[in-house]
Design a protein around this motif. Structure first.
Motif, short mmCIF file in Angstrom:
data_model
loop_
_atom_site.label_atom_id
_atom_site.label_comp_id
_atom_site.label_asym_id
_atom_site.label_seq_id
_atom_site.Cartn_x
_atom_site.Cartn_y
_atom_site.Cartn_z
N CYS A 22 34.11 50.78 49.81
CA CYS A 22 32.92 50.26 50.40
C CYS A 22 31.86 49.74 49.52
O CYS A 22 31.20 48.80 49.45
CB CYS A 22 32.17 51.16 51.14
N ILE A 23 31.96 50.26 48.10
CA ILE A 23 31.00 49.76 47.04
C ILE A 23 31.31 48.47 46.59
O ILE A 23 30.62 47.55 46.49
CB ILE A 23 31.10 50.70 45.77
N GLU A 24 32.72 48.19 46.55
CA GLU A 24 33.22 46.85 46.06
C GLU A 24 32.71 45.64 47.02
O GLU A 24 32.45 44.78 46.84
CB GLU A 24 34.82 46.96 45.75
N SER A 25 32.82 46.16 48.41
CA SER A 25 32.66 45.13 49.30
C SER A 25 31.01 44.97 49.47
O SER A 25 30.69 43.71 49.71
CB SER A 25 33.09 45.71 50.80
N VAL A 26 30.18 45.82 49.17
CA VAL A 26 28.78 45.81 49.16
C VAL A 26 28.36 44.93 48.00
O VAL A 26 27.49 43.93 48.14
CB VAL A 26 28.18 47.05 49.06
N VAL A 27 29.06 45.03 46.88
CA VAL A 27 28.74 44.25 45.75
C VAL A 27 29.23 42.64 46.02
O VAL A 27 28.39 41.78 45.65
CB VAL A 27 29.70 44.90 44.37
N LYS A 28 30.29 42.72 46.57
CA LYS A 28 30.78 41.28 46.92
C LYS A 28 29.80 40.53 47.83
O LYS A 28 29.46 39.38 47.76
CB LYS A 28 32.09 41.15 47.64
N SER A 54 26.63 41.16 48.04
CA SER A 54 25.36 41.24 47.57
C SER A 54 24.87 39.82 46.97
O SER A 54 25.74 39.13 46.30
CB SER A 54 25.02 42.21 46.44
N PRO A 55 23.58 39.59 47.38
CA PRO A 55 23.22 37.83 46.91
C PRO A 55 22.81 37.98 45.50
O PRO A 55 22.34 37.05 44.84
CB PRO A 55 22.07 37.60 47.89
N LEU A 56 22.92 39.21 44.99
CA LEU A 56 22.31 39.22 43.46
C LEU A 56 23.37 38.69 42.60
O LEU A 56 24.48 37.99 42.93
CB LEU A 56 22.08 40.73 42.88
N THR A 57 23.33 39.03 41.12
CA THR A 57 24.29 38.64 40.13
C THR A 57 25.70 38.98 40.22
O THR A 57 26.58 38.74 39.58
CB THR A 57 23.73 38.85 38.87
N GLY A 58 26.21 39.76 41.16
CA GLY A 58 27.33 40.32 41.15
C GLY A 58 27.70 41.79 40.67
O GLY A 58 28.64 42.68 40.61
N ARG A 59 26.43 42.50 39.93
CA ARG A 59 26.40 43.73 39.12
C ARG A 59 25.40 44.49 39.87
O ARG A 59 25.32 45.60 39.40
CB ARG A 59 26.20 43.36 37.72
N PHE A 60 24.54 43.94 40.69
CA PHE A 60 23.65 44.68 41.33
C PHE A 60 23.76 44.43 42.85
O PHE A 60 24.28 43.74 43.62
CB PHE A 60 22.18 44.25 41.04
N PHE A 61 23.18 45.90 43.56
CA PHE A 61 23.20 45.93 45.05
C PHE A 61 22.17 46.90 45.42
O PHE A 61 21.69 47.80 44.58
CB PHE A 61 24.44 45.89 45.59
N LYS A 62 21.92 47.03 46.69
CA LYS A 62 21.00 48.03 47.22
C LYS A 62 21.76 49.02 47.84
O LYS A 62 22.66 48.81 48.82
CB LYS A 62 20.01 47.25 48.00
N CYS A 63 21.28 50.34 47.68
CA CYS A 63 21.87 51.42 48.44
C CYS A 63 21.67 51.23 49.84
O CYS A 63 20.68 51.11 50.33
CB CYS A 63 21.36 52.83 47.84
N PRO A 64 22.71 51.47 50.58
CA PRO A 64 22.60 51.19 52.02
C PRO A 64 21.92 52.24 52.83
O PRO A 64 21.00 52.10 53.76
CB PRO A 64 24.21 51.44 52.73
#
Length: 426
Positions: free
Chosen positions: A39-45, A47-57
């Motif tokens: 799930c973390i990997e899918s959220v990262v992919k 994410s509109p950010l740089t690919g290393r940042f995402f927001k906690c659901p």
């Protein structure tokens, strides 16, 4: 706990906020929320950010993914333990030490990031780390009895221990492959092992006390060496200063002796020089008189006057040449090489500083030759005697005589003379 309660706990504690299913490989985020690794990997992919940042659901906090990927996020062992306790998921994995896939992984070393089985955990604790490592149990509650299951007979539990093979066995194994081996009940072996470990614990505690005492003694020895070094350096410095002070005092004393001796000798020579100058003046008068006589007419009165002058000149010469005085030359001869040498005697080193030089006193008796009027030196003391003809021969004869007397004395004291007399008489 009934099944309904288990289901409620699963829905409340073991449900991922992304896939809404039970956690699969749960990873904890910096905001302390947990998500499945996939799930973390899918959220990262997504994410509109740089690919290393995402927001906690769940809390919408910014989360940074490690540079090595989401796999480096820490495992939530609390969720894993709950899954084991509720028998909803059995932790599967291979021991990273022995790589035996048929043994369930029961421990995890946080310092090394390794999964370790129950056979390798003890050696890992003792040998791998210098200090006590951080190790967590990850074995499930339902697998606690599987450790006593015989690997050769699945339906049998291990109730015996084979001393020959050093392993737990079942009754069927004791009648087949371990028939002629030394066996004993597993409980008895555990009791013996408990006593052995307790004995070893007591021994190691006593050994630790001894080692700590030895460490204290070594610290004291180190301190003693340091104190001895400081005292020796201080004493050496003091001795060097005293030696320099003594040398300077001796320098002043010897300078005074040499200067005083030189002044006395100069006074004696100056006294002799007065007669020399007076005699030289009369010689010059005689020379000038005779030169004038050659240039003028010769007369008897002049010859008679010169004869009287010549007799007086002879008296002055006898007075000048008959005068004797002593001469003492103080010479300091420096050493070509001044060194420090040591002598080892009974584990004691004796250091001696080489001499600076030699101060000699050469004593002479100064007399004047009646024919040439030249000063002649004559040595005084023992060196003067050695220059006398026959004195060296007499000295050698005296030394030989004394050596002969010494041999006779030793022969009488040791009884050799009596033994030689008896042998010659026979």
């Amino acid at each position: 706990m009934d099944s309904e309660q288990i289901v409620k706990l699963r829905e409340r504690l073991l449900q991922c906020a992304v896939c809404m299913d039970e956690y699969q490989d749960p990873r904890i985020l910096p905001c302390h929320h947990t998500l499945c690794l996939e799930c973390i990997e899918s959220v990262v992919k997504a994410s509109p950010l740089t690919g290393r940042f995402f927001k906690c659901p769940q809390c919408r906090a910014d989360v940074a993914v490690p540079r090595g990927g989401a796999e480096l996020l820490p495992i939530n062992f609390y969720i894993v333990s709950l899954q084991d306790e509720l028998a909803t998921k059995e932790y599967s994995g291979t021991c990273d030490v022995c790589s035996r896939d048929w043994i369930a992984v029961q421990f995890r070393c946080v310092d090394c990031d390794l999964d370790i089985c129950r056979f390798c955990i003890h050696a890992h604790r003792l040998e791998t780390h210098a200090e006590s490592p951080k190790i967590f149990r990850i074995e499930s509650g339902s697998s606690g009895n599987s450790a006593n299951i015989c690997p050769d007979h699945v339906d049998e539990s291990c109730q015996l221990f084979c001393r020959t093979c050093n392993q737990a066995i079942c009754v069927a194994c004791s009648c087949s492959s371990h028939r002629h081996h030394k066996t004993l009940p597993l409980n008895a072996h555990l009791q013996e092992s408990t006593k052995y470990l307790q004995t070893e614990l007591d021994r190691l505690i006593s050994e630790k006390r001894c080692v700590l005492k030895a460490g204290e003694d070594m610290d004291k020895l180190k301190q003693e060496v340091g104190d001895c070094q400081k005292q020796s350096v201080a004493r050496l410095s003091t001795a060097a200063e005293e030696a320099c002070k003594y040398v300077m005092e001796r320098l002043q004393t010897l300078e005074t002796v040499i200067k005083t001796s030189a002044r006395e000798q100069e006074e004696e020579i100056e006294d002799a020089m007065k007669d020399y100058r007076f005699y030289l003046q009369h010689i010059e008068k005689g020379v000038n008189f005779l030169k004038d006589m050659q240039a003028s007419d010769m007369c008897l009165e002049a010859v008679d006057a010169y004869r009287v002058f010549d007799s007086r000149l002879n008296r002055l010469k006898k007075h000048f040449t008959s005068k004797k005085f002593n001469l003492q030359l103080c010479k300091f001869i420096p050493c070509v090489h001044t060194s420090v040498f040591s002598v080892n005697l009974l584990d004691r080193h004796f250091y001696h500083f080489g001499k600076l030089g030699t101060l000699t006193n050469s004593k002479y008796s100064i007399a004047f030759d009646h024919k040439t009027n030249q000063p002649v030196r004559y040595l005084q003391g023992l060196p003067g005697l050695l220059h006398i003809r026959g004195s060296v021969v007499m000295l050698r004869a005296f030394v030989v005589f004394m050596l002969f007397q010494l041999v006779l004395y030793v022969g009488d004291a040791t009884g050799i003379n009596s033994w030689l007399t008896s042998v010659i008489g026979v």
